[in-house]
Design an enzyme around this catalytic site. Sequence first.
Site, PDB file in Angstrom:
ATOM      1  N   HIS A 131     -14.545  -0.835  -0.101  1.00 57.51           N
ATOM      2  CA  HIS A 131     -14.442  -0.500   1.319  1.00 57.51           C
ATOM      3  C   HIS A 131     -15.790  -0.529   2.033  1.00 57.51           C
ATOM      4  O   HIS A 131     -15.830  -0.557   3.267  1.00 57.51           O
ATOM      5  CB  HIS A 131     -13.836   0.889   1.502  1.00 57.51           C
ATOM      6  CG  HIS A 131     -12.391   0.987   1.142  1.00 57.51           C
ATOM      7  ND1 HIS A 131     -11.435   0.121   1.629  1.00 57.51           N
ATOM      8  CD2 HIS A 131     -11.732   1.854   0.326  1.00 57.51           C
ATOM      9  CE1 HIS A 131     -10.255   0.442   1.131  1.00 57.51           C
ATOM     10  NE2 HIS A 131     -10.410   1.473   0.331  1.00 57.51           N
ATOM     11  N   HIS A 172      -5.404  -0.381  -1.445  1.00 54.58           N
ATOM     12  CA  HIS A 172      -5.968  -0.375  -0.100  1.00 54.58           C
ATOM     13  C   HIS A 172      -6.674  -1.705   0.185  1.00 54.58           C
ATOM     14  O   HIS A 172      -7.229  -2.328  -0.713  1.00 54.58           O
ATOM     15  CB  HIS A 172      -6.964   0.778   0.048  1.00 54.58           C
ATOM     16  CG  HIS A 172      -6.370   2.110  -0.305  1.00 54.58           C
ATOM     17  ND1 HIS A 172      -6.699   2.778  -1.470  1.00 54.58           N
ATOM     18  CD2 HIS A 172      -5.445   2.857   0.332  1.00 54.58           C
ATOM     19  CE1 HIS A 172      -6.013   3.912  -1.524  1.00 54.58           C
ATOM     20  NE2 HIS A 172      -5.235   3.985  -0.447  1.00 54.58           N
ATOM     21  N   ASP A 177      -4.433   2.321  -7.937  1.00 53.22           N
ATOM     22  CA  ASP A 177      -3.765   3.223  -7.015  1.00 53.22           C
ATOM     23  C   ASP A 177      -2.458   2.670  -6.450  1.00 53.22           C
ATOM     24  O   ASP A 177      -1.805   3.335  -5.632  1.00 53.22           O
ATOM     25  CB  ASP A 177      -4.704   3.668  -5.890  1.00 53.22           C
ATOM     26  CG  ASP A 177      -5.634   2.579  -5.412  1.00 53.22           C
ATOM     27  OD1 ASP A 177      -5.438   1.414  -5.796  1.00 53.22           O
ATOM     28  OD2 ASP A 177      -6.576   2.891  -4.663  1.00 53.22           O
TER      29      ASP A 177
END
Length: 371
Positions: A144, A183, A269
């Site tokens: 990220h 994500h 995740d």
Amino acid sequence: MVARTAFFWDERCFWHGGGNYAFTLPVGDLVQPLVAGGLPEHPETKRRLKNLLDVTGLIHELDAQGADPARHEDLVRVHPQSFIRKFKELSDAGGGELGMRTPFAKGGFEIAALSAGLAKAALFAVLDGRASNAYALSRPPGHHCLPDWPNGFCLLNNIAIAVRAARAASKVDRVAVLDWDVHHGNGTEAIFIEDPDTLTISLHQERNYPVDTGDHETRGEGAGEGANVNVPLPPGAGHATYLEAVERIVLPALDQFRPDAIIVACGFDAAAIDPLSRMLATAGTFRDMTRQVKDAASRLCGDRLVLVHEGGYSEVYVPFCGHAVLEELSGSAITAPDPFAETFAMRQPNRQLEGAYSGMLGDLAKCLSFA
């Protein structure tokens, strides 16, 4: 003789911490501290993966080793000098937070540089022929982190630092980065958005985090147009959808790009009981995706494959997902049977939903010119 699968880790990466959070919210006003305390990104998921490798004995079939921290010149190839200086100063002063949900304690800068160093060492080991493939148990994660703005638990962009260090050393030209963390890999996308020699592919839960990036229309910019592929998946997509997404979109993209090496941003995740997702992936999902990408690396780039640990926040399940990946990566006969396999198989989408997801993937493959 080519070495075994290399496994890079360091106990000091488990010591990263800091911040007064309750899950992803700062403590205060109406938000009480949690009993366990802190963010979902904590050391136990990674430490328990290493522990499970020790207990099963798989660690003895890997070339387990440490690495030096990424050097200053490695960091500034990705992150501005001003950001690195500010990070170091705040770390020396006792810690704090520079971006969003990225707290760190005293010495956090050195631990983040070490995490990036593990990713760099893993890539160099494979490119130099000292390992058949490699896994870096990096923490804190990196995908990220933008050049000047850490976010989503990520303080430095580990994979980007490794890629640019390898290029600076004339070890590689064309690199494909596949991100299957749940994500969107917004930081890696932003860093390489104009780079035609880096293919970035992100499989992620649509509108999870960040909520405003990861659309399939984002294909790159300038010279990098066409070298970015986003595959946003609906919540509950499950095991079969992930494998089909790799088969119908990821593998054709890799075949078209013809990389010299493949790096996987390996988050766990998307797993069925992760607190930050709703995707229903299993340990078998990650094992099978590893097999798919390992076969692609064999076909396209002389087996040059590196996995770098990203997210995954279930203390009980991440170790089984990671163990399954390392079993497949190394070809070991040692197993850690998934204790949730039967339950999670029963929770997969029904055939009607799987058909809808398959149709969605077909439409997306057409939009991305892979059908």
